[in-house]
Design a protein around this motif. Structure first.
Motif, PDB file in Angstrom:
ATOM      1  N   THR A   1       0.852  -1.191   0.000  1.00 13.44           N
ATOM      2  CA  THR A   1       0.000   0.000   0.000  1.00 13.44           C
ATOM      3  C   THR A   1       0.879   1.228   0.000  1.00 13.44           C
ATOM      4  O   THR A   1       2.080   1.154   0.274  1.00 13.44           O
ATOM      5  CB  THR A   1      -0.923   0.009   1.225  1.00 13.44           C
ATOM      6  OG1 THR A   1      -1.783   1.146   1.144  1.00 13.44           O
ATOM      7  CG2 THR A   1      -0.135   0.063   2.521  1.00 13.44           C
ATOM      8  N   SER A   2       0.260   2.367  -0.279  1.00 14.92           N
ATOM      9  CA  SER A   2       0.984   3.629  -0.277  1.00 14.92           C
ATOM     10  C   SER A   2       0.836   4.311   1.075  1.00 14.92           C
ATOM     11  O   SER A   2       0.050   3.906   1.937  1.00 14.92           O
ATOM     12  CB  SER A   2       0.458   4.534  -1.394  1.00 14.92           C
ATOM     13  OG  SER A   2      -0.900   4.872  -1.155  1.00 14.92           O
ATOM     14  N   LEU A   3       1.596   5.379   1.248  1.00 12.56           N
ATOM     15  CA  LEU A   3       1.554   6.109   2.514  1.00 12.56           C
ATOM     16  C   LEU A   3       0.207   6.796   2.705  1.00 12.56           C
ATOM     17  O   LEU A   3      -0.340   6.805   3.823  1.00 12.56           O
ATOM     18  CB  LEU A   3       2.693   7.134   2.550  1.00 12.56           C
ATOM     19  CG  LEU A   3       2.898   7.868   3.872  1.00 12.56           C
ATOM     20  CD1 LEU A   3       3.385   6.916   4.946  1.00 12.56           C
ATOM     21  CD2 LEU A   3       3.878   9.014   3.694  1.00 12.56           C
ATOM     22  N   ASP A   4      -0.361   7.352   1.653  1.00 11.70           N
ATOM     23  CA  ASP A   4      -1.658   8.024   1.775  1.00 11.70           C
ATOM     24  C   ASP A   4      -2.770   7.034   2.103  1.00 11.70           C
ATOM     25  O   ASP A   4      -3.675   7.350   2.892  1.00 11.70           O
ATOM     26  CB  ASP A   4      -1.971   8.769   0.482  1.00 11.70           C
ATOM     27  CG  ASP A   4      -0.984   9.888   0.198  1.00 11.70           C
ATOM     28  OD1 ASP A   4      -0.372  10.393   1.170  1.00 11.70           O
ATOM     29  OD2 ASP A   4      -0.795  10.238  -0.984  1.00 11.70           O
ATOM     30  N   GLU A   5      -2.718   5.860   1.505  1.00  7.40           N
ATOM     31  CA  GLU A   5      -3.731   4.854   1.815  1.00  7.40           C
ATOM     32  C   GLU A   5      -3.640   4.389   3.260  1.00  7.40           C
ATOM     33  O   GLU A   5      -4.659   4.141   3.926  1.00  7.40           O
ATOM     34  CB  GLU A   5      -3.583   3.672   0.858  1.00  7.40           C
ATOM     35  CG  GLU A   5      -3.936   4.013  -0.577  1.00  7.40           C
ATOM     36  CD  GLU A   5      -3.560   2.903  -1.533  1.00  7.40           C
ATOM     37  OE1 GLU A   5      -2.819   1.986  -1.107  1.00  7.40           O
ATOM     38  OE2 GLU A   5      -3.994   2.950  -2.687  1.00  7.40           O
ATOM     39  N   MET A   6      -2.386   4.301   3.784  1.00  2.00           N
ATOM     40  CA  MET A   6      -2.231   3.916   5.179  1.00  2.00           C
ATOM     41  C   MET A   6      -2.770   4.997   6.111  1.00  2.00           C
ATOM     42  O   MET A   6      -3.343   4.701   7.173  1.00  2.00           O
ATOM     43  CB  MET A   6      -0.755   3.638   5.462  1.00  2.00           C
ATOM     44  CG  MET A   6      -0.470   3.243   6.899  1.00  2.00           C
ATOM     45  SD  MET A   6      -1.480   1.863   7.485  1.00  2.00           S
ATOM     46  CE  MET A   6      -1.036   0.601   6.305  1.00  2.00           C
ATOM     47  N   CYS A   7      -2.591   6.260   5.747  1.00  2.00           N
ATOM     48  CA  CYS A   7      -3.150   7.333   6.566  1.00  2.00           C
ATOM     49  C   CYS A   7      -4.673   7.256   6.613  1.00  2.00           C
ATOM     50  O   CYS A   7      -5.292   7.517   7.669  1.00  2.00           O
ATOM     51  CB  CYS A   7      -2.699   8.685   6.017  1.00  2.00           C
ATOM     52  SG  CYS A   7      -0.923   9.001   6.188  1.00  2.00           S
ATOM     53  N   GLU A   8      -5.308   6.890   5.517  1.00  2.00           N
ATOM     54  CA  GLU A   8      -6.757   6.724   5.513  1.00  2.00           C
ATOM     55  C   GLU A   8      -7.182   5.581   6.422  1.00  2.00           C
ATOM     56  O   GLU A   8      -8.195   5.681   7.142  1.00  2.00           O
ATOM     57  CB  GLU A   8      -7.252   6.478   4.085  1.00  2.00           C
ATOM     58  CG  GLU A   8      -7.105   7.670   3.152  1.00  2.00           C
ATOM     59  CD  GLU A   8      -8.009   8.828   3.574  1.00  2.00           C
ATOM     60  OE1 GLU A   8      -9.067   8.564   4.198  1.00  2.00           O
ATOM     61  OE2 GLU A   8      -7.650   9.980   3.299  1.00  2.00           O
ATOM     62  N   ILE A   9      -6.411   4.517   6.425  1.00  2.00           N
ATOM     63  CA  ILE A   9      -6.736   3.391   7.303  1.00  2.00           C
ATOM     64  C   ILE A   9      -6.620   3.798   8.775  1.00  2.00           C
ATOM     65  O   ILE A   9      -7.447   3.426   9.608  1.00  2.00           O
ATOM     66  CB  ILE A   9      -5.817   2.196   6.980  1.00  2.00           C
ATOM     67  CG1 ILE A   9      -6.090   1.686   5.578  1.00  2.00           C
ATOM     68  CG2 ILE A   9      -5.989   1.081   7.990  1.00  2.00           C
ATOM     69  CD1 ILE A   9      -5.141   0.602   5.121  1.00  2.00           C
ATOM     70  N   LEU A  10      -5.586   4.572   9.104  1.00  2.00           N
ATOM     71  CA  LEU A  10      -5.411   5.000  10.487  1.00  2.00           C
ATOM     72  C   LEU A  10      -6.494   5.983  10.916  1.00  2.00           C
ATOM     73  O   LEU A  10      -6.928   5.990  12.089  1.00  2.00           O
ATOM     74  CB  LEU A  10      -4.026   5.634  10.673  1.00  2.00           C
ATOM     75  CG  LEU A  10      -2.834   4.694  10.477  1.00  2.00           C
ATOM     76  CD1 LEU A  10      -1.536   5.471  10.567  1.00  2.00           C
ATOM     77  CD2 LEU A  10      -2.848   3.576  11.500  1.00  2.00           C
TER      78      LEU A  10
END
Length: 781
Positions: free
Chosen positions: A219-228
């Motif tokens: 995954t990308s960093l932006d997608e991980m931020c959405e998950i968090l």
């Protein structure tokens, strides 16, 4: 959570050819809420932790001199080995407890000795290390009983339980002894016993944020931020604003997130950490990978050398996968257990672009086929870890040197250990700079000692020998040119990150092959290098080399200067000019009319410098001998070749030798269209001056001249030869016209030599008559 937040997030997967079968992120969602916990909420140590901590303390403690020993320790033979536990959490907790006991060793020994605990409770000498670690934990909990786990959750150790009961019975006297020690040394708290630097690091370590890099293969960093965000976490812009359930992006590492300390334990127990989508690691390693990311080559290899963890290899492999590169690891430098651990982690993360080499790093060389694509080397050596706020956590994950804990517990590293560390660091860095195909070397330490950082890099660069055809390694800085806003320190050469409440410290140097910026290269050097590489395409021709004079000519000049000239030697070159001529035919009627005019020129030629005449004489004699031996036909052929060489020498502007002087009569013979049956002009002129009859020699001379003429006409001449002959004629005519007026005046004033008689040039046999002296001729006598 509401149904809207429970909606799964669709994550795009990147196909790079280096992944295996990975669990999609949608199966990990919805992510349960991550609630923050208190920073110090760590469970009480277990019995196994106490036993391991006692063994570590017994091994690492400092021996005091005999007068200062308050307790006498005795080594136990049945103590557990240091790495006996397979549980990493238990091992880390044991090292942390032992390190804290080392910091307060003097205080704890004074409390036990002052309260007579070991004597009143009959504590054996071999149990004193266990009593030390348990007393530190007991006073840290303010002499409260620890919360024991339920039955069956851990192994019960009888020695630990018995010693714990003894401490509980003697806790009042232990607390009184501790209070007396604080009053005696004026300590407001127990932490005041430590030095200022150690106390500052201990305070920072309790609230230090932790860093986690995202596996961008999943995954990308932006997608991980959405998950968090879906897990009730909020994002802040600045790391100084991290409080509670917040996270931030690292301004220096594009794939790293920063979390508050209270989220460490909840995130470690989440599915994101279990599937290695988010990997918690020290910031120094994340920075080293971020520095090496811009210098990676497409389909180029990256080698990681030194002491590092399996997570570090995985992080470098993810960065190299973006450029279709591989990561090389030298398996001989690591224990088999760590190598197997590395392979298991890479298999779980689906990373397949890592190759473990069987050789050691210092055993590799440029001829090994495994490193023929090697372009970047990341050197992570063992260091003093003096820039870490909490050295235990990083040393445990990155396989640091545990023998440094006694020095770190006192806030200073001994010179002997610094020397040992720098020797190994210089060895690794120097070997990394010895590969000719390597373009960049990244050197990273977690130390604040200059001996391990900039001084070592400068010393190694000075001793490194670079091949003349390769560019030398130089410090390539700044590493992060736009990091001033983050409060981190950098300069034009190295990157230094000092310990702070938000991060641990580190030192990074990036060495790349570069041209010396202090060396000013001239335009001529640039053009010469470009011409050598063939980039100019013949625009600038190479300068012509000056012609070298032959040694034979130098010897002739030397011999001519040492030999005196005679009248006969001055007249002989004129006859040699006719014998070496191109067309040795008889003169025509117009040529006979010009004999009077040319008589003055011949007299002027006789008055030339003796050195030049003797040189011409020797040259003409050698040619006559060659013609006489080879015959008439060979002589004509050699004359044609000699004319071609002379013409080339006259045309070549690089030769500055004096042009050969050819008499005008010879030029007349060369330009004659029809052969004449008369005598040679030199022969006729000689007999005319002497007054001898020429009728007897006329018939024989005519036969010889006819024979020479037939050979000369039979030898064909090329167009280039005729052109060269015409140029020579024009040059000689111009030279004669310039000096004609002066020669006439000199001939009129010069007396006529009546006693000199010129011998005939040719004979019926075709041989040249040798000159006779005046005393040997009977007519002259």
């Amino acid at each position: 959570m509401s149904s809207e937040k429970e909606k799964p997030v669709v994550v795009s997967h990147r196909e790079r050819g280096h992944q295996g079968n990975k669990q999609p992120l949608s199966s990990l969602l919805p992510l349960p809420p991550l609630h923050s916990a208190s920073p110090g909420s760590v469970g009480p140590p277990s019995d196994q932790v106490f036993l391991q901590a006692a063994a570590i303390f017994q091994r690492l403690r400092r021996e005091k001199p005999e007068p200062r020993q308050l307790l006498r320790y005795e080594n136990r033979t049945d103590t557990l080995p240091l790495n006996s536990s397979d549980d990493k959490a238990t091992q880390k907790q044991a090292y942390q407890l032992a390190f804290n006991t080392l910091k307060y060793q003097d205080l704890l020994e004074a409390v036990i000795s002052d309260s007579f605990f070991h004597k009143s409770q009959n504590i054996c000498s071999d149990l004193l290390p266990l009593a030390m670690v348990m007393l530190y934990d007991f006073q840290d909990r303010r002499f409260l009983l620890r919360r024991r786990p339920a039955e069956g959750e851990q192994v019960v150790v009888a020695e630990v339980r018995d010693l714990e009961k003894s401490l509980q019975r003697w806790k009042i006297k232990l607390a009184a002894s501790l209070a007396r020690f604080r009053v005696k040394h004026s300590l407001q708290s127990v932490s005041r016993f430590l030095s200022d630097s150690l106390r500052t690091k201990e305070r920072r370590a309790k609230s230090l944020p932790f860093y986690a890099w995202v596996n961008t293969l999943n995954t990308s960093l932006d997608e991980m931020c959405e998950i968090l965000r879906s897990a009730n976490l909020s994002e802040v812009k600045n790391m100084a604003d991290l409080t509670g359930s917040t996270f931030s992006k690292d301004p220096l590492c594009p794939d790293t997130l920063v979390f508050s300390r209270s989220l460490c334990k909840p995130l470690q127990s989440s599915a994101l950490a279990a599937t290695h989508v988010v990997n918690i690691q020290d910031r120094s390693v994340c920075l080293a990978v971020s520095v090496s990311r811009p210098v990676l080559f497409d389909k180029g290899d990256v080698l990681v050398a030194g002491s590092f963890s399996a997570l570090t290899v995985a992080h470098v492999a993810v960065a190299a996968a973006a450029r279709s590169g591989r990561v090389l690891v030298c398996g001989a430098d690591h224990a088999p257990v760590r190598t197997e651990e590395m392979k298991n982690l890479l298999s779980q993360m689906g990373i397949k672009n890592v190759r473990v080499l069987p050789a050691a790093f210092c055993g590799l060389n440029e001829w090994d086929s495994a490193v023929h694509r090697l372009k970047v080397i990341v050197v992570l050596p063992q260091c003093s870890s003096s820039a870490l706020n909490d050295p235990v956590a990083t040393m445990h994950t990155e396989h640091g040197d545990w023998n440094l804990l006694p020095d770190l517990s006192h806030g200073s590293i001994s010179k002997s250990k610094i020397l040992s560390l720098t020797t190994q660091q210089a060895r690794l860095l120097a070997h990394a700079l010895s590969f000719p195909k390597v373009q960049t070397v990244v050197y990273c330490t977690r130390s604040v000692c200059p001996e391990e950082n900039e001084q070592l890099v400068g010393r190694v660069l000075e001793k490194t020998h670079t091949h003349p055809k390769l560019l030398p390694f130089r410090v390539n800085g700044p590493v992060f040119p736009d990091d001033s806003a983050s409060g981190d320190e950098t300069d034009s050469r190295f990157f230094r990150l000092h310990p702070s409440p938000f991060t641990n410290g580190c030192f990074i140097a990036r060495l790349s092959r570069q041209v010396d910026p202090t060396k000013v290269e001239s335009v001529q050097d640039v053009l010469a290098r470009a011409a050598a590489k063939g980039l100019l395409g013949g625009i600038i021709p190479e300068p012509s080399k000056p012609a070298k004079k032959s040694k034979r000519k130098k010897k002739r000049v030397a011999s001519s200067t040492s030999r005196p000239s005679s009248p006969s030697s001055q007249e002989e070159p004129e006859a040699a000019e006719i014998s070496d001529g191109v067309d040795p035919a008889s003169p025509s009627e117009d040529e006979e009319k010009e004999e009077g005019e040319n008589e003055g020129e011949e007299n002027e030629a006789e008055g030339k410098d003796s050195k030049t005449k003797s040189e011409k004489k020797k040259k003409r004699k050698s040619k006559r001998n060659q013609k006489r031996s080879r015959g008439d036909a060979a002589g004509v052929k050699n004359q044609a070749k000699g004319q071609k060489k002379k013409a080339k020498r006259k045309v070549n502007p690089s030769q500055h030798s004096k042009p050969r002087r050819i008499p005008r009569l010879t030029l007349t013979l060369m330009s004659a269209e029809k052969p004449s049956r008369h005598l040679s002009p030199i022969t006729a002129l000689a007999h005319k001056i002497s007054g001898k009859p020429v009728k007897k020699l006329q018939e024989g001379s005519a036969l010889v001249l006819e024979k020479d003429l037939s050979h000369a006409q039979s030898a064909p001449q090329s167009a280039s030869e005729r052109k060269n002959i015409q140029q020579e004629e024009e040059e000689r005519n111009l030279e004669k016209q310039r000096s004609q007026s002066g020669n006439v005046r000199k001939a009129q004033g010069a007396p006529t030599a009546a006693g000199h008689i010129l011998p005939p040039i040719s004979s019926p046999s075709g041989s040249v008559a040798r000159p006779q002296s005046a005393t040997s001729d009977p007519q002259l006598a």
